[in-house]
Scaffold this motif. Sequence first.
Motif: not given
Lengths: 245, 599
Positions: B262-263, B268-269, B430-434, B485-488
């Motif tokens: 998340v960090v 990134g964001t 990160v999203g795809i990893t999760l 994933i939603a955060l990503a």
Amino acid sequence: MSTVVRAEGLRRHFRGDAEPVRAVDGVDLVVEQGEAVSIMGPSGCGKSTLLHLLGGLERPDAGTLIVGDQAVDRLSEASWARLRRRTIGFVFQAFHLVDQLTAVENVELPALLVGTSRRAARRRATELLDRLGVVDRAGHLPDRLSGGELQRVALARALVNEPLMVLADEPTGNLDSQATGEILQLFAELRDTGQTLVLVTHDARVAATAERLLSMRDGAIVEDTRLDGGLPQQTLLAQLAGWEA
Amino acid sequence: MAAGRLLVGLAWRNVRHRPWQALLLLLALSVATTTITLAMALVDVSDRAWDRVSQATHGFHVDAGDEISPDMSPAQRERVRAGLARLGDAPGVVAVGGPWREAQVDAEIDGVPLRLRVEVRDAGPAAVDQPLVTAGHWLDDREGVVLEDGLAAAAGLRPGDTVTIAGQRVPVRGAALTVNVGPYPTDQPAWVWVSPATAARLGTALDEGGYSLELRLADRDQAESFADAHPQVNDTWQETRSETATDIQDLAAVFGVLAIFVVVLTIGTAVILVAGRMAAQIRQVGTLKAVGVTPGQVTCVLLVEYLAVAFLATAVGLAAGSLLTPPLARVTDVLAVYGAQTPPITWPRAATAFAVTTAVVVLATVRPALRGVRRSTLRSLASNTRPPHRPGRLVRAITGLALPVPVWLGLRGANRRRGRFLANMLGLTVGITLLIMALALHTGVEKLRQQGLSIEAPDAISRAADIANQGRVSSLGFTVAALLIALALINATVAAVFAAQDHARNHAIMRTIGATPGQTVTAFLVAQLTACLLACGFGIPFGIVFYESIRGGILDPIGLSALTYLATILATLTLYGLIAAIPARLLARRPITPQLAYE
């Protein structure tokens, strides 16, 4: 001589605070092939808007517009883009080069858009840059070029597809006097080769490179003069009096 | 003082001018602080829950025992019991429970054979380790058994039911909690208490076992030195509490890893938001410098703005994390039985959360801020656009290939803002990893359910309990993965919107020279999907590696098919393409001339 652009009753209004602003208000205009036309007038008279209408960057609210032999006033955005890449070259006051492409890439881009091979497009672009005296800057990004160099590159881009007409909006507005003189020389050479030019300017020197002067006020053409030996005295006096202040 | 008020005022105006950017940053940072709080609070919750039950049951400080064998005579057994009981007279002991007889016996619950650990208790309250009744009532003079609460829940037994212990049918009187052992199935064999009448009926089944003694000390922190001094001591309260916290520690570790994800996502964001913000504020920076504001003060304006968001995010995250800790903790077997309460916010937790958010904000802000203040004042005033990155050799080689014009333009566009491109790619990775981890987890747990296996499952009841627990954990894992994933996706949307704004001028220019809106949108999508494709290239192997690192010996090695990976790539590209297409099409529909307005 064939007609390059014919406009009848062209109108373009913008929403104002109290009432609509009539940027172009019933303009009739014919430009023949090989003509060099200047459009002058005070700030806000609609000369840039008229140029944008002729080039399809704005849509008229009323009137007809024919470019070459095609009626264009109702063309879609995509159709205008396809027409523009072959028939119209734009030169802007702010140069408007794509900042992530080098000078030669900016010039060859319109050629690539019409389907020219990469090699042929690069060759043509290099030739133009050489002709305009900036071939040694071909590999530089726009942020590394001076104002004069930027405008030469922009002019080369406008010419790469041998357009029907070149539309220039205040082409020397951002240039110092030396660069202005160089660009004016180039426009004069273009005029002499028979390129159809429409120049919007508030600079008498730029206007004087044309053969014909249109004066605009409040969205309408108020004077249409052939320039045989200089600008009309009226226009000169108006400029000296701070017409364009 | 006046300068300070001016800087704070400027920062506040900037926030008001673009509130949604501040809100997005707040959201991203809050998710980070919530995850960090959860990781830190979970173990604390476990210890508190254990302490709470210990207090309610007069829990032991030291646990002692001695064994007996079937061939011992009653007198010998009595000597063993008395010898153990003498430990209760040792210095420092303030309360004694037992000695109680205990043994492991064979039992049967609803036809399922299993081993039970039986302790014989009488009806009177014990001074130490008096189990807390959660259903029915405690033992009385009649026959009966009270089940440890975890066993009662796993087996679905209620007061009035019967179980068979050593061949004898015994009525269930109730269920109870104790800290003497961990709840079933964490600790096995399961623990039950029987009355003396029931013990008499069980007879010789209890002959092999021993006696247990529970002691409370005047100072419970002396438990370990007491244990060192008395070899009959088996466990201290610290050891038992630590053992029962194993599951929660594992969960806390998982959340620690998630917090790292998340960090990274938040960085990134933040980079994208701050870089986009700086790009729009170049002229403001130039204006401030032109009127005499120092570069340090200019940097302060930016930092004040973002540090305020960081402070708020810390508060939100601490509150949310504390509230979410109890329901999350109850996913584990232990706290499903013991229960969990909202932990208080502690200074170390608050300091850690604030340090992380500050670090994220500083990392995201410093470079663009320094770049902005170092830029010539005149150039800043003249233009609100930072020049793009020069294409490197690799980019020139790739874009020198005979590619369609929109693809060529798109690849050059991707190189235009490398920092943001990388930040976007990081978020997508990160999203795809999760996503890969979640898919692998789902496949692994489903396989486990079908096979009905459990590593430490000596009987069907504990096996079912293990699988149910794994199901709870995997549901939790999916929920958390879905949130991240939603955060990503939010990160990806922000990146796409900012990229579209950044490219708007160039795309308007291209339209003036004959590019159709379709071509400019295609070029934009190529730039964005390049980041997405690279993210797939990194995210899939990362997902595999992380799954392998967390599956332990419980789940099978990753068993996703090649088709699954391909479907993941295609689905991600499609989804991100749709996300990126929306702002691109909106910009392509805008009139050209306002976007070319002289800056």
